[in-house]
Write a protein that holds these residues in place. Structure first.
Motif, PDB file in Angstrom:
ATOM      1  N   PRO A  70      55.797  38.244-106.723  1.00  0.00           N
ATOM      2  CA  PRO A  70      56.163  36.987-107.390  1.00  0.00           C
ATOM      3  C   PRO A  70      57.671  36.706-107.417  1.00  0.00           C
ATOM      4  O   PRO A  70      58.486  37.633-107.385  1.00  0.00           O
ATOM      5  N   PHE A  71      57.982  35.412-107.466  1.00  0.00           N
ATOM      6  CA  PHE A  71      59.356  34.928-107.642  1.00  0.00           C
ATOM      7  C   PHE A  71      59.303  33.961-108.816  1.00  0.00           C
ATOM      8  O   PHE A  71      58.629  32.939-108.755  1.00  0.00           O
ATOM      9  N   ILE A  72      59.992  34.306-109.894  1.00  0.00           N
ATOM     10  CA  ILE A  72      59.805  33.533-111.119  1.00  0.00           C
ATOM     11  C   ILE A  72      61.124  33.241-111.822  1.00  0.00           C
ATOM     12  O   ILE A  72      62.091  33.995-111.689  1.00  0.00           O
ATOM     13  N   LYS A  73      61.135  32.169-112.580  1.00  0.00           N
ATOM     14  CA  LYS A  73      62.331  31.833-113.362  1.00  0.00           C
ATOM     15  C   LYS A  73      62.277  32.543-114.718  1.00  0.00           C
ATOM     16  O   LYS A  73      61.239  32.546-115.375  1.00  0.00           O
ATOM     17  N   ILE A  86      68.634  31.944-114.134  1.00  0.00           N
ATOM     18  CA  ILE A  86      68.322  33.302-113.691  1.00  0.00           C
ATOM     19  C   ILE A  86      66.866  33.381-113.243  1.00  0.00           C
ATOM     20  O   ILE A  86      65.956  33.035-113.985  1.00  0.00           O
ATOM     21  N   TRP A  87      66.718  33.803-112.010  1.00  0.00           N
ATOM     22  CA  TRP A  87      65.399  33.996-111.420  1.00  0.00           C
ATOM     23  C   TRP A  87      65.230  35.472-111.078  1.00  0.00           C
ATOM     24  O   TRP A  87      66.210  36.234-111.036  1.00  0.00           O
ATOM     25  N   CYS A  88      64.002  35.834-110.805  1.00  0.00           N
ATOM     26  CA  CYS A  88      63.726  37.239-110.558  1.00  0.00           C
ATOM     27  C   CYS A  88      62.690  37.384-109.459  1.00  0.00           C
ATOM     28  O   CYS A  88      61.713  36.627-109.416  1.00  0.00           O
ATOM     29  N   LYS A  89      62.930  38.301-108.547  1.00  0.00           N
ATOM     30  CA  LYS A  89      61.918  38.664-107.549  1.00  0.00           C
ATOM     31  C   LYS A  89      61.264  39.932-108.082  1.00  0.00           C
ATOM     32  O   LYS A  89      61.918  40.969-108.231  1.00  0.00           O
ATOM     33  N   LEU A  90      59.989  39.820-108.392  1.00  0.00           N
ATOM     34  CA  LEU A  90      59.285  40.933-109.051  1.00  0.00           C
ATOM     35  C   LEU A  90      58.697  41.912-108.032  1.00  0.00           C
ATOM     36  O   LEU A  90      57.476  42.046-107.924  1.00  0.00           O
ATOM     37  N   GLN A 228      60.033  31.530-100.523  1.00  0.00           N
ATOM     38  CA  GLN A 228      59.794  31.131-101.912  1.00  0.00           C
ATOM     39  C   GLN A 228      60.885  30.185-102.415  1.00  0.00           C
ATOM     40  O   GLN A 228      60.607  29.208-103.120  1.00  0.00           O
ATOM     41  N   LEU A 229      62.137  30.444-102.028  1.00  0.00           N
ATOM     42  CA  LEU A 229      63.235  29.543-102.398  1.00  0.00           C
ATOM     43  C   LEU A 229      63.003  28.158-101.817  1.00  0.00           C
ATOM     44  O   LEU A 229      63.174  27.141-102.496  1.00  0.00           O
ATOM     45  N   THR A 384      74.005  26.887-110.707  1.00  0.00           N
ATOM     46  CA  THR A 384      74.043  28.133-109.939  1.00  0.00           C
ATOM     47  C   THR A 384      72.719  28.873-110.138  1.00  0.00           C
ATOM     48  O   THR A 384      72.187  28.906-111.243  1.00  0.00           O
ATOM     49  N   ILE A 385      72.200  29.440-109.045  1.00  0.00           N
ATOM     50  CA  ILE A 385      70.952  30.204-109.122  1.00  0.00           C
ATOM     51  C   ILE A 385      71.274  31.680-108.910  1.00  0.00           C
ATOM     52  O   ILE A 385      71.826  32.051-107.867  1.00  0.00           O
ATOM     53  N   LEU A 386      70.952  32.495-109.893  1.00  0.00           N
ATOM     54  CA  LEU A 386      71.069  33.948-109.714  1.00  0.00           C
ATOM     55  C   LEU A 386      69.670  34.501-109.487  1.00  0.00           C
ATOM     56  O   LEU A 386      68.761  34.188-110.254  1.00  0.00           O
ATOM     57  N   VAL A 387      69.494  35.307-108.461  1.00  0.00           N
ATOM     58  CA  VAL A 387      68.199  35.968-108.290  1.00  0.00           C
ATOM     59  C   VAL A 387      68.416  37.481-108.362  1.00  0.00           C
ATOM     60  O   VAL A 387      69.205  38.044-107.598  1.00  0.00           O
ATOM     61  N   VAL A 388      67.729  38.091-109.311  1.00  0.00           N
ATOM     62  CA  VAL A 388      67.812  39.542-109.473  1.00  0.00           C
ATOM     63  C   VAL A 388      66.562  40.168-108.860  1.00  0.00           C
ATOM     64  O   VAL A 388      65.450  39.698-109.110  1.00  0.00           O
TER      65      VAL A 388
END
Ligand SMILES: *Cc1c(COP(=O)(O)O)cnc(C)c1O
Length: 409
Positions: A70-73, A86-90, A228-229, A384-388
């Motif tokens: 998943p890719f989620i906010k 802040i988004w996250c790649k799980l 996903q982006l 700004t989009i941060l993806v962790v």
């Protein structure tokens, strides 16, 4: 200044001798290893373009690893920090709870193609061993895991997993009785048995070919992220920053891979800063000298005589004195920025993320990346989009976290 060659995959940015930026990587191996490494190199360079192999890989990425992850906010965390989104790649939702399963799966599939019935690997904290034995069980390979006796006694739960997956744990009682010695023993075993046996190394470290296989495997993570982006935003956002913890560097290399050519995107690697006054596992951040570890030249923690130093981190997966030549290269080229988070900061990040976004439940390794996100997000604009990359799941760390945070279980 080192230039990154556009349109060329990260793993192929080395020269004809396997060196990135002319000085990182290579294959510093004994004479007896030259032939098995050459055979493996030829086989991999063929299979990575082989349609039936790619089809098989993609099938098992989907039907064994469970991709795409998943890719989620993270809406609550974003609101709390009041700056960047802040988004996250799980990636922690992958089978086994971390990204190491990608490399383990690809190595198992390679072993099958090479007609090998046995697979061997090394492990320190036990996750690489756990994932490899899990993949070996899936693909009907007999598996041996080399592990230092000191690690065996402190990583009982992972040893339990390896045994239940049918792997044999080979105790290594030499030297420091930890990962460094386990790798050496494993390589020695492989040299003597390479006709029947395939060897996997658990991160983007080791002789060049092992770095390439590993980063090729984890590259799947950024391929998924890119699509996903695009599906969320219509295109890859311009103001994008990707954050990933760095131990050996396999999850970060996989997370950055698809975005290397797009210089608008900031790539941030977070190393383990360790405890106050501790022996930090942060060779990139601390500008360590170049040395050779496990067959490759890299920035590595060493004393004034060049002896490799031991490290200390709350996150077992980051507790490594060296770092992948791929990240040494990205640092040298100025393409990625490297920093560190301390044990304390990682714990605080774990606490905040768990309270606001409980389902993410990052292990202590990605908690280091969250710590940096928490530091920089408030200062960044709202577009700004941060993806962790939350590359590991926390259950393996519950005992240590509970102890540090004083939770009574
Ligand atoms: C092993 C591990 C790491 C560190 O390894 P890399 O090769 O740097 O990715 C990070 N996170 C988790 C969850 C791990 O299991």
């Amino acid at each position: 200044m080192i230039e990154i060659k556009k349109g060329i995959p990260l793993i192929d940015q080395h020269d004809e001798n396997g060196f990135y930026a002319g000085k990182f990587g290579g294959s510093y191996v004994p004479e007896t290893l030259k032939k098995p490494i050459e055979d493996l190199t030829i086989a991999f360079e063929k299979l990575r373009y082989d349609e039936s192999f790619l089809k098989e890989r993609d099938y098992y990425f989907k039907n064994f690893i469970g991709t795409p992850t998943p890719f989620i906010k993270l809406e609550n965390l974003t609101k709390h920090l009041g700056g960047a989104n802040i988004w996250c790649k799980l990636v922690s939702k992958a089978t086994g709870g971390a990204h190491k399963v990608y490399n383990a799966t690809v190595h198992s599939l390679l072993a099958k193609r090479l007609g090998k019935k046995y697979i061997v690997g090394d492990t320190g904290a036990g996750y690489a061993g756990k994932m490899l034995s899990m993949a070996a069980a899936k693909f009907n390979l007999k598996c041996k895991i080399f592990m230092g006796t000191k690690d065996i006694s402190r990583q009982a739960i992972n040893c339990f997993s390896m045994k239940s997956f049918g792997a044999e744990i080979v105790p290594v009682d030499s030297g420091s009785k930890t990962l460094v010695d386990a790798v050496s023993e494993c390589i020695r075993y492989w040299v003597a048995n390479c006709d029947t046996t395939h060897m996997a190394i658990g991160s983007t470290v080791g002789p060049n070919i092992f770095i390439k296989i590993c980063a090729w495997s984890t590259a799947q993570i950024s391929k998924e992220l890119k699509s996903q982006l695009i599906s969320y935003f219509g295109s890859v956002p311009k103001k994008l920053k990707l954050l990933n913890c760095v131990g050996g560097g396999s999850s970060a290399a996989g997370f950055f891979n698809e975005f290397i050519d797009d210089e608008n995107i900031e790539l941030i690697g977070i190393e383990a800063g360790g405890p106050e006054n501790g022996k930090h596992a942060a060779p990139l951040t601390n500008n360590c000298k170049i040395g050779v570890l496990h067959g490759a030249a890299q920035y590595v923690l060493q004393n004034s005589e060049g002896q490799i130093e031991e490290t200390e981190s709350i996150a077992a997966g980051l507790d490594y004195p060296g770092v992948s030549p791929l990240h040494c290269f990205l640092k040298e080229a100025g393409r990625a920025r490297y920093t560190s988070a301390s044990d304390e900061e990682a714990l605080e990040a774990f606490k905040l993320v768990s309270r606001l976004e409980g389902f993410v439940s990052p292990s202590l390794e990605p908690s280091h990346a969250f710590a940096e996100a928490i530091k920089i997000a408030p200062k960044l604009s709202k577009d700004t989009i941060l993806v962790v990359n939350s590359c590991g799941e926390s259950s393996k760390d519950h005992n240590i976290i509970a102890e540090k945070l004083g939770y009574k279980l």
